[in-house]
Design a protein around this motif. Structure first.
Motif, PDB file in Angstrom:
ATOM      1  N   PRO A 260      -2.662 -10.676  -7.518  1.00  0.00           N
ATOM      2  CA  PRO A 260      -3.018  -9.735  -6.450  1.00  0.00           C
ATOM      3  C   PRO A 260      -3.627  -8.459  -7.019  1.00  0.00           C
ATOM      4  O   PRO A 260      -3.363  -8.094  -8.163  1.00  0.00           O
ATOM      5  CB  PRO A 260      -1.675  -9.457  -5.778  1.00  0.00           C
ATOM      6  CG  PRO A 260      -0.846 -10.653  -6.071  1.00  0.00           C
ATOM      7  CD  PRO A 260      -1.287 -11.106  -7.448  1.00  0.00           C
ATOM      8  N   GLN A 261      -4.410  -7.808  -6.226  1.00  0.00           N
ATOM      9  CA  GLN A 261      -5.113  -6.602  -6.640  1.00  0.00           C
ATOM     10  C   GLN A 261      -4.144  -5.454  -6.902  1.00  0.00           C
ATOM     11  O   GLN A 261      -3.143  -5.318  -6.208  1.00  0.00           O
ATOM     12  CB  GLN A 261      -6.099  -6.187  -5.550  1.00  0.00           C
ATOM     13  CG  GLN A 261      -7.161  -7.218  -5.273  1.00  0.00           C
ATOM     14  CD  GLN A 261      -8.041  -7.470  -6.478  1.00  0.00           C
ATOM     15  OE1 GLN A 261      -8.439  -6.538  -7.158  1.00  0.00           O
ATOM     16  NE2 GLN A 261      -8.327  -8.717  -6.769  1.00  0.00           N
ATOM     17  N   PRO A 262      -4.464  -4.610  -7.893  1.00  0.00           N
ATOM     18  CA  PRO A 262      -3.640  -3.423  -8.118  1.00  0.00           C
ATOM     19  C   PRO A 262      -3.612  -2.577  -6.851  1.00  0.00           C
ATOM     20  O   PRO A 262      -4.599  -2.513  -6.113  1.00  0.00           O
ATOM     21  CB  PRO A 262      -4.371  -2.691  -9.242  1.00  0.00           C
ATOM     22  CG  PRO A 262      -5.209  -3.720  -9.912  1.00  0.00           C
ATOM     23  CD  PRO A 262      -5.572  -4.721  -8.840  1.00  0.00           C
ATOM     24  N   GLY A 263      -2.493  -1.970  -6.604  1.00  0.00           N
ATOM     25  CA  GLY A 263      -2.352  -1.135  -5.426  1.00  0.00           C
ATOM     26  C   GLY A 263      -1.700  -1.848  -4.260  1.00  0.00           C
ATOM     27  O   GLY A 263      -1.376  -1.214  -3.269  1.00  0.00           O
ATOM     28  N   TRP A 264      -1.544  -3.154  -4.379  1.00  0.00           N
ATOM     29  CA  TRP A 264      -0.842  -3.870  -3.312  1.00  0.00           C
ATOM     30  C   TRP A 264       0.628  -3.484  -3.358  1.00  0.00           C
ATOM     31  O   TRP A 264       1.196  -3.265  -4.424  1.00  0.00           O
ATOM     32  CB  TRP A 264      -0.973  -5.380  -3.495  1.00  0.00           C
ATOM     33  CG  TRP A 264      -2.309  -5.928  -3.136  1.00  0.00           C
ATOM     34  CD1 TRP A 264      -3.485  -5.263  -3.061  1.00  0.00           C
ATOM     35  CD2 TRP A 264      -2.604  -7.282  -2.822  1.00  0.00           C
ATOM     36  NE1 TRP A 264      -4.497  -6.112  -2.722  1.00  0.00           N
ATOM     37  CE2 TRP A 264      -3.975  -7.359  -2.566  1.00  0.00           C
ATOM     38  CE3 TRP A 264      -1.841  -8.429  -2.747  1.00  0.00           C
ATOM     39  CZ2 TRP A 264      -4.598  -8.543  -2.219  1.00  0.00           C
ATOM     40  CZ3 TRP A 264      -2.464  -9.612  -2.398  1.00  0.00           C
ATOM     41  CH2 TRP A 264      -3.829  -9.657  -2.134  1.00  0.00           C
ATOM     42  N   SER A 265       1.263  -3.466  -2.212  1.00  0.00           N
ATOM     43  CA  SER A 265       2.688  -3.182  -2.180  1.00  0.00           C
ATOM     44  C   SER A 265       3.440  -4.346  -2.819  1.00  0.00           C
ATOM     45  O   SER A 265       2.932  -5.481  -2.858  1.00  0.00           O
ATOM     46  CB  SER A 265       3.158  -2.998  -0.734  1.00  0.00           C
ATOM     47  OG  SER A 265       3.163  -4.251  -0.065  1.00  0.00           O
ATOM     48  N   PRO A 266       4.641  -4.093  -3.311  1.00  0.00           N
ATOM     49  CA  PRO A 266       5.434  -5.194  -3.865  1.00  0.00           C
ATOM     50  C   PRO A 266       5.665  -6.311  -2.853  1.00  0.00           C
ATOM     51  O   PRO A 266       5.629  -7.490  -3.199  1.00  0.00           O
ATOM     52  CB  PRO A 266       6.748  -4.525  -4.269  1.00  0.00           C
ATOM     53  CG  PRO A 266       6.383  -3.092  -4.504  1.00  0.00           C
ATOM     54  CD  PRO A 266       5.282  -2.797  -3.503  1.00  0.00           C
ATOM     55  N   ALA A 267       5.863  -5.950  -1.580  1.00  0.00           N
ATOM     56  CA  ALA A 267       6.081  -6.965  -0.547  1.00  0.00           C
ATOM     57  C   ALA A 267       4.826  -7.813  -0.339  1.00  0.00           C
ATOM     58  O   ALA A 267       4.911  -9.036  -0.195  1.00  0.00           O
ATOM     59  CB  ALA A 267       6.494  -6.308   0.769  1.00  0.00           C
ATOM     60  N   ALA A 268       3.661  -7.179  -0.344  1.00  0.00           N
ATOM     61  CA  ALA A 268       2.415  -7.920  -0.163  1.00  0.00           C
ATOM     62  C   ALA A 268       2.156  -8.844  -1.342  1.00  0.00           C
ATOM     63  O   ALA A 268       1.781 -10.009  -1.171  1.00  0.00           O
ATOM     64  CB  ALA A 268       1.245  -6.957   0.025  1.00  0.00           C
ATOM     65  N   ALA A 269       2.373  -8.342  -2.561  1.00  0.00           N
ATOM     66  CA  ALA A 269       2.174  -9.170  -3.744  1.00  0.00           C
ATOM     67  C   ALA A 269       3.136 -10.347  -3.747  1.00  0.00           C
ATOM     68  O   ALA A 269       2.750 -11.482  -4.056  1.00  0.00           O
ATOM     69  CB  ALA A 269       2.347  -8.331  -5.002  1.00  0.00           C
TER      70      ALA A 269
END
Length: 81
Positions: free
Chosen positions: A10-19
């Motif tokens: 996943p892209q940097p800056g994604w929230s931990p929940a999104a990742a």
């Protein structure tokens, strides 16, 4: 949509929940031997995460997530070999 296997992180800056949801969605797609993550995989991954803020907010708002969860699991079971 991202490929189920061998996809970039996943892209940097994604929230931990999104990742975490993306990782679980990819895992779900691989279990189904799907060529890519689908629109069912991401919501299923989010709903299955009781620690997810979105799930918490939906439950606090009175949204019953049991039925969608059962439908998503039934759809997953239907495509398993």
């Amino acid at each position: 949509m991202r490929p189920a296997a061998g996809a970039p992180a996943p892209q940097p800056g994604w929230s931990p929940a999104a990742a975490a949801a993306v990782r679980r969605a990819r895992h779900r797609a691989r279990r189904q031997q799907a060529p890519c993550v689908t629109g069912r995989d991401v919501p299923a991954a989010l709903i299955d995460d009781d620690g997810c803020r979105a799930v918490y907010v939906l439950r606090r708002a009175g949204v019953a997530l049991d039925e969608p969860t059962e439908r998503l699991r039934a759809a997953e079971d239907a495509v398993r070999p």
